[in-house]
Write an enzyme that holds these catalytic residues in place. Structure first.
Site: not given
Ligand code: KPL
Length: 295
Positions: A10, A98, A179, A246
């Site tokens: 996505s 991430n 982050k 979200n």
């Molecule tokens: O980066 C995110 C993720 O879901 O991986 C956040 C910042 C928590 C937003 O949903």
């Protein structure tokens, strides 16, 4: 600019789609999505709308030599991304992923500047060939070890050109750890409790998330990055409020019964320091993955 997006999920499809408004873009991902993109183009809808015609392929083309390789795969696929990109010698690599250490693992295999980045755009791959922008955000990018570089300035300008609000930052180590604290606090908590991000602002989830973020701040300081406990917890609250409705990426992975990125988030913190909350969160998610043969 010639851009190769490695990981057309996505976020990769959204950022790649926006870049394709001005640049030559190749999306490397899975079928049927990339096959549909190659045949019919990519539709971006939601908060930003456009229809663009990037290339869509399942493997890095043998003749590729991109100015920029954008890495958007899950953290556990970073080594595979590095191996696939090594042969096409990109001029610059930017990781929008991430977890900790993705950039270091890319830099180990690639002979070009590797930039770190964060992205707050929301994206959802609705169906093959169509990605929805669920929230306009911004990109922050810069040299992974901090400081400035012409490569970061060039990539920042290319993003700005297509209307992606971009900050070129000299303090990426600090931003990457902040982050990580946000992801350590929100992702595993929401995935295990099966709640949306906003619920992390309320007890008892807020206690778990804050404790995970404080441990991450301690790991950051241990690594020489000046991130206070308070700043880490504030960042969790800010992001949870801004993304209240979200479903975090880890909760989405659990819903889809996919492997999660817990190793690169909570697991990475617990590997560096004694961090009982992150160790427990990682242990629970790993047990869930093992029970479903996902690791
Ligand atoms: O980066 C995110 C993720 O879901 O991986 C956040 C910042 C928590 C937003 O949903």
């Amino acid at each position: 600019m010639d851009v190769l997006v490695f990981g057309a999920g996505s976020l990769g499809s959204l950022v790649g789609g926006l870049l394709a408004r001005q640049h030559r873009v190749t999306l490397v991902g899975r079928d049927p999505h990339v096959g549909t993109v190659a045949a019919e183009g990519l539709t971006v809808d939601g908060a930003v709308e456009c229809h663009v015609d990037p290339d869509g392929v399942t493997e890095v083309p043998p003749d590729a030599s991109p100015d920029l390789a954008l890495v958007t795969v899950k953290a556990y696929d970073t080594d595979a991304a590095a191996a696939a990109l090594a042969d096409c010698h990109p001029s610059t690599v930017l990781s929008l992923q991430n977890g900790l250490d993705n950039e270091a693992r890319l830099a180990d295999r690639l002979d070009c500047p590797v930039l770190a980045g964060t992205c707050t755009y929301g994206a959802m791959l609705e169906e093959p060939g169509r990605v929805t922008c669920t929230g306009v955000g911004e990109v922050v990018l810069g040299p992974r070890e901090g400081g400035q570089s012409p490569a970061a300035d060039r990539v920042g300008a290319a993003f700005d050109e297509v209307g992606i609000e971009t900050t070129v930052a000299a303090d990426m180590p600090h931003r990457s750890w902040e982050k990580l604290a946000v992801n350590a606090g929100i992702n595993a908590t929401t995935a295990l409790a099966r709640i949306e991000n906003g619920a992390v602002l309320d007890e008892p989830a807020s206690e778990v998330a804050a404790a995970a973020a404080r441990e991450t701040a301690r790991a950051a300081r241990d690594a020489g990055v000046d991130l206070s406990d308070e700043a880490a917890v504030d960042a969790v609250h800010e992001v949870a409020a801004a993304t209240a409705d979200n479903t975090s990426s880890m909760y989405q992975d659990v819903l889809a019964e996919r492997r999660t990125e817990v190793d690169a988030i909570n697991g990475a913190v617990a590997e560096r320091i004694d961090a009982p909350v992150n160790r427990t969160l990682a242990g629970l998610l790993r047990a869930w993955e093992r029970a479903r043969d996902r690791r």
